[in-house]
Design a protein around this motif. Structure first.
Motif, PDB file in Angstrom:
ATOM      1  N   GLU A  32      -3.621  51.750  57.245  1.00  0.00           N
ATOM      2  CA  GLU A  32      -4.241  52.430  58.216  1.00  0.00           C
ATOM      3  C   GLU A  32      -5.835  52.117  58.188  1.00  0.00           C
ATOM      4  OE1 GLU A  32      -3.735  56.925  57.907  1.00  0.00           O
ATOM      5  OE2 GLU A  32      -1.732  56.715  57.712  1.00  0.00           O
ATOM      6  N   VAL A  33      -6.337  51.746  57.235  1.00  0.00           N
ATOM      7  CA  VAL A  33      -7.950  51.259  57.040  1.00  0.00           C
ATOM      8  C   VAL A  33      -8.090  49.963  57.961  1.00  0.00           C
ATOM      9  CG1 VAL A  33      -9.673  50.450  55.591  1.00  0.00           C
ATOM     10  CG2 VAL A  33      -8.391  52.297  54.786  1.00  0.00           C
ATOM     11  N   ARG A  34      -7.069  49.011  57.711  1.00  0.00           N
ATOM     12  CA  ARG A  34      -6.966  47.810  58.500  1.00  0.00           C
ATOM     13  C   ARG A  34      -6.914  47.809  59.799  1.00  0.00           C
ATOM     14  NH1 ARG A  34      -9.820  43.951  56.780  1.00  0.00           N
ATOM     15  NH2 ARG A  34      -8.289  42.076  56.855  1.00  0.00           N
ATOM     16  N   SER A  35      -6.123  48.976  60.371  1.00  0.00           N
ATOM     17  CA  SER A  35      -6.007  49.307  61.696  1.00  0.00           C
ATOM     18  C   SER A  35      -7.176  49.694  62.506  1.00  0.00           C
ATOM     19  CB  SER A  35      -4.719  50.266  62.068  1.00  0.00           C
ATOM     20  OG  SER A  35      -5.247  51.434  61.605  1.00  0.00           O
ATOM     21  N   GLU A  36      -8.156  50.219  61.644  1.00  0.00           N
ATOM     22  CA  GLU A  36      -9.426  50.788  62.359  1.00  0.00           C
ATOM     23  C   GLU A  36     -10.356  49.388  62.812  1.00  0.00           C
ATOM     24  OE1 GLU A  36     -11.336  52.698  59.275  1.00  0.00           O
ATOM     25  OE2 GLU A  36      -9.628  54.175  59.139  1.00  0.00           O
ATOM     26  N   TYR A  37     -11.238  49.854  63.739  1.00  0.00           N
ATOM     27  CA  TYR A  37     -11.830  48.920  64.463  1.00  0.00           C
ATOM     28  C   TYR A  37     -12.598  47.960  63.468  1.00  0.00           C
ATOM     29  CZ  TYR A  37     -15.098  46.852  67.856  1.00  0.00           C
ATOM     30  OH  TYR A  37     -15.728  45.783  68.205  1.00  0.00           O
ATOM     31  N   ALA A  38     -13.624  48.691  62.587  1.00  0.00           N
ATOM     32  CA  ALA A  38     -14.778  48.126  62.097  1.00  0.00           C
ATOM     33  C   ALA A  38     -14.047  47.472  60.895  1.00  0.00           C
ATOM     34  CB  ALA A  38     -15.793  48.846  61.479  1.00  0.00           C
ATOM     35  N   ALA A  39     -13.023  47.968  60.155  1.00  0.00           N
ATOM     36  CA  ALA A  39     -12.498  47.678  58.902  1.00  0.00           C
ATOM     37  C   ALA A  39     -11.453  46.623  59.123  1.00  0.00           C
ATOM     38  CB  ALA A  39     -12.011  48.914  57.941  1.00  0.00           C
ATOM     39  N   GLY A  40     -11.057  46.525  60.225  1.00  0.00           N
ATOM     40  CA  GLY A  40      -9.838  45.615  60.713  1.00  0.00           C
ATOM     41  C   GLY A  40     -10.732  44.292  60.907  1.00  0.00           C
ATOM     42  N   ARG A  41     -11.775  44.194  61.164  1.00  0.00           N
ATOM     43  CA  ARG A  41     -12.484  43.050  61.597  1.00  0.00           C
ATOM     44  C   ARG A  41     -13.118  42.053  60.470  1.00  0.00           C
ATOM     45  NH1 ARG A  41     -13.799  42.466  67.131  1.00  0.00           N
ATOM     46  NH2 ARG A  41     -15.679  41.458  66.315  1.00  0.00           N
ATOM     47  N   VAL A  42     -12.956  42.753  59.159  1.00  0.00           N
ATOM     48  CA  VAL A  42     -13.668  41.844  57.965  1.00  0.00           C
ATOM     49  C   VAL A  42     -12.496  41.001  57.644  1.00  0.00           C
ATOM     50  CG1 VAL A  42     -14.465  42.042  55.773  1.00  0.00           C
ATOM     51  CG2 VAL A  42     -15.000  43.839  57.456  1.00  0.00           C
ATOM     52  N   GLU A  43     -12.729  39.841  57.439  1.00  0.00           N
ATOM     53  CA  GLU A  43     -11.973  38.820  56.884  1.00  0.00           C
ATOM     54  C   GLU A  43     -12.055  38.878  55.544  1.00  0.00           C
ATOM     55  OE1 GLU A  43     -12.154  35.053  58.668  1.00  0.00           O
ATOM     56  OE2 GLU A  43     -12.178  35.817  60.702  1.00  0.00           O
ATOM     57  N   LEU A  44     -10.839  39.123  54.740  1.00  0.00           N
ATOM     58  CA  LEU A  44     -10.750  39.105  53.259  1.00  0.00           C
ATOM     59  C   LEU A  44      -9.962  37.907  52.858  1.00  0.00           C
ATOM     60  CD1 LEU A  44      -9.608  43.023  52.878  1.00  0.00           C
ATOM     61  CD2 LEU A  44     -11.770  42.012  52.719  1.00  0.00           C
ATOM     62  N   ASP A  45     -10.529  37.534  51.574  1.00  0.00           N
ATOM     63  CA  ASP A  45      -9.810  36.333  51.122  1.00  0.00           C
ATOM     64  C   ASP A  45      -8.606  36.709  50.093  1.00  0.00           C
ATOM     65  OD1 ASP A  45     -11.634  34.161  51.733  1.00  0.00           O
ATOM     66  OD2 ASP A  45     -13.069  35.563  50.746  1.00  0.00           O
ATOM     67  N   ALA A  46      -8.743  38.173  49.955  1.00  0.00           N
ATOM     68  CA  ALA A  46      -7.529  38.701  49.149  1.00  0.00           C
ATOM     69  C   ALA A  46      -7.758  40.392  49.053  1.00  0.00           C
ATOM     70  CB  ALA A  46      -7.654  38.189  47.694  1.00  0.00           C
ATOM     71  N   LEU A  47      -6.756  40.867  49.068  1.00  0.00           N
ATOM     72  CA  LEU A  47      -6.281  42.579  49.117  1.00  0.00           C
ATOM     73  C   LEU A  47      -5.191  42.446  48.151  1.00  0.00           C
ATOM     74  CD1 LEU A  47      -6.940  45.228  51.449  1.00  0.00           C
ATOM     75  CD2 LEU A  47      -5.549  45.356  49.687  1.00  0.00           C
ATOM     76  N   VAL A  48      -5.375  42.946  46.827  1.00  0.00           N
ATOM     77  CA  VAL A  48      -4.252  42.968  46.028  1.00  0.00           C
ATOM     78  C   VAL A  48      -3.801  44.417  45.617  1.00  0.00           C
ATOM     79  CG1 VAL A  48      -3.420  41.869  43.881  1.00  0.00           C
ATOM     80  CG2 VAL A  48      -5.004  40.655  45.157  1.00  0.00           C
TER      81      VAL A  48
END
Lengths: 144, 472
Positions: free
Chosen positions: B330-346
């Motif tokens: 849900e957070v990653r589907s948001e506009y701002a948080a979805g645009r951050v490129e993450l190296d890892a989300l574990v």
């Protein structure tokens, strides 16, 4: 006669014990951890009967660090931390008695979840609980 | 132009803001403001949904920054409807349907709007496809003149089918609505608690001994008087029951169908009606009336037991990988948080079989805020940008267990527990503290270790079952 140390913040447990358990036990009462430790230093007991909630106790007599509890469990809210220490005081006093080497059987009159009772046994050895003031059940547990 | 549309309060201004070239300075500024405003709007909607103060302020803050994403008109409409603000709800439903007619939730929105005002039904149906109209012959051949009659017949048939379907369509029973709509669970729990306490406990549960004695023909005069007072004194039982059913329907909307689809409520309604009809026969000492009363009493106690079990289920949430994945998704589907490129989300490790006494909706809300904050913080920091979520259990000296949900990140931005509680950080985290306070929970910032800059830990007491079966 065997000795029963009742640890509570009022007199309900002692009154009950003197009424229903007087044939088996000589009953004495402590109203805080420090008082219990003093009494046990003077004369040992064969079993403990615990109240869990100490909401009538003076905050200064409670076991537990209000600030540390507030910080870790209640977001710094000292009021909630104090209520928590009052509500769980019986278990915390038991911890103090065990730390001081008093391993006697302990009985609570409380409807503990099974898992929590198992946790208490893991932490403090001989711990039992009954859900209500059932004299026969309490007597049987204290005599084990 | 985009700014001008917004200043004129054009409700479609959001689209024109997004249309500004993202590589231009204005485009970047527009997106930055949209992102900031989005957070304020979402908080406003959340507060409105939960009936918390500050909803208006949060929404006004959003309005002051940038236009609102039209997708938010729907939750806003639903929140207004749930709060009884039906005129506003209608307005937001209309805006949502005008701007997002093809949204996956649009059919549901049309139904909900139709239920608010039947006159609006059909107005917001999707437009037919824009194909060029065929040329109308000036003088059709005789065989073609049958077409209008056939078309009219087809339309009438379709309308009849639609009417039939509407009349006989069933909504959802309460338990299923609760399972499908976690956002309604706090309201459902409140309504369940009201009907159980005010009616099922005080007027029905209380007469158990008297009903049994009456069935055996052993009821004393006191028991008969007590029973009559509880069942027939004060507000008539039927009206009290209808009042509770209407409260459910008003608060939970048209998807709920207590009267037809919910067996427990249907039978309870019948039982209430039967009790109401028994007044004279019971007063006359009719033995068959006592039997009927016993049946009705049993049905109502069955509903009470079902509602008690439902309430327990609602407030208990399992903290597992599924929950954490939902939060992240849900957070990653948001506009701002979805645009951050993450190296890892574990995600993990997660202690198995852990539940807390928190509504799932609230727990997701809390964790989304923590995860969103972590993602946005690492987005503002230099790489590597890593996030990890894990769940553990800590044994307390009282024998209780604390569930620890930890979100670690690599952001170098400073964050302290005090800053969160004193609301000196993003207001989403401030909202977390309010939610956690309701559940005797806490949030704490911990120093990082093993490659992590810091960890934000949410602590809640583990839900344990008492030996008598009552949650403790």
């Amino acid at each position: 006669m065997r000795r029963l140390l009742v640890i509570e913040d009022g007199s309900e447990y002692s009154d009950f014990a003197r009424l229903y358990l007087a044939d088996e036990f000589e009953v004495t009462t402590a109203r805080s951890a420090s008082e219990a430790l003093r009494m046990l230093a003077a004369e040992s007991a064969d079993a403990f009967l615990f109240d869990l909630r100490f909401d009538r106790a003076e905050p200064g007599t409670l076991v537990g660090d209000v600030d540390a509890t507030a910080r870790r469990l209640f977001g710094g809210d000292r009021g909630r931390a104090l209520r928590y220490l009052q509500d769980q005081q019986g278990a915390l006093i038991l911890a103090e008695l065990r730390s001081a080497g008093h391993a006697q059987p302990a009985v609570f009159v409380h409807d503990f979840p099974e898992r929590r009772l198992a946790n208490l046994r893991q932490l403090y050895g001989s711990v039992a609980a009954v859900a209500s003031f059932d004299a026969r059940a309490i007597g049987a547990l204290l005599s084990r | 132009m985009a700014e001008e549309l917004w200043r004129r309060r054009d409700f479609d201004a959001h689209r024109s803001w997004l249309a500004v070239d993202p590589n231009s300075r204005q485009g970047r500024e527009a997106r930055r403001r949209l992102s900031r405003a989005d957070q304020r709007y979402r908080e406003g909607v959340r507060r409105l949904e939960r009936g918390e103060p500050g909803a208006r302020d949060a929404l006004l803050e959003g309005v002051a920054i940038a236009p609102m994403d039209p997708a938010l008109y729907l939750p806003l409409a639903r929140a207004c409807r749930a709060r009884g603000l039906e005129v506003r709800a209608e307005d937001y439903y209309k805006k949502f349907l005008r701007l997002r007619p093809d949204h996956p939730q649009a059919p549901a929105a049309r139904l909900e709007l139709g239920a608010l005002d039947p006159e609006l039904q059909g107005i917001f149906e999707p437009e037919p496809s824009q194909t060029p109209a065929p040329a109308v012959p000036i003088r059709p051949p005789p065989s073609v003149s049958l077409v209008p009659a056939f078309a009219a017949g087809a339309i009438a048939f379709a309308a009849a089918v639609a009417l039939f379907a509407r009349l006989f369509r069933r909504g959802l029973p309460l338990a299923r609505l609760a399972a499908e709509s976690p956002e309604l669970q706090p309201s459902i729990a409140y309504l369940v608690s009201s009907v159980r306490h005010e009616l099922l406990k005080h007027r029905i549960g209380a007469i158990g001994d008297a009903v049994r004695a009456l069935g055996k023909g052993e009821a004393t005069a006191e028991q008969r008087a007590f029973l009559a007072a509880r069942l027939y004194g004060g507000e008539p039982l039927v009206l009290a029951w209808r009042g509770h059913v209407r409260a459910f329907e008003r608060a939970l909307g048209p998807r709920l169908d207590l009267r037809r689809a919910d067996r427990g409520f249907r039978e309870a309604g019948r039982a209430i009606g039967r009790i109401a009809a028994l007044e004279r026969a019971l007063a006359a000492g009719d033995a068959r009336a006592a039997e009927r009363l016993a049946w009705a009493h049993r049905k109502l106690l069955e509903l009470d037991a079902d509602l008690a079990a439902l309430a327990t289920r609602l407030v208990r949430t399992t903290v597992d990988e599924v929950l954490l994945e939902e939060v992240v998704r849900e957070v990653r589907s948001e506009y701002a948080a979805g645009r951050v490129e993450l190296d890892a989300l574990v995600i993990g490790p997660v202690a198995p079989g852990v539940s807390v006494e928190v509504f799932r909706f609230d727990l997701v809300l809390v964790l989304k805020n923590v995860v969103r904050n972590a993602i946005l913080a690492v987005g503002r920091s230099a790489p590597p940008r890593r996030i990890a979520l894990d769940v553990g259990v800590e044994l307390e000296p009282t024998g209780e267990e604390a569930v620890r949900v930890r979100v670690r990140d690599t952001s170098t931005e400073a964050l302290t527990t005090e800053a969160i509680y004193e609301r000196r950080v993003d207001r989403g985290l401030g909202l977390v503290t309010a939610a956690l306070t309701r559940y005797d929970g806490a949030i704490e910032v911990e120093a990082g270790s093993q490659g992590w800059a810091k960890g934000v830990t949410v602590r809640l007491f583990r839900a344990l079952q008492s030996s008598s079966g009552v949650a403790s």
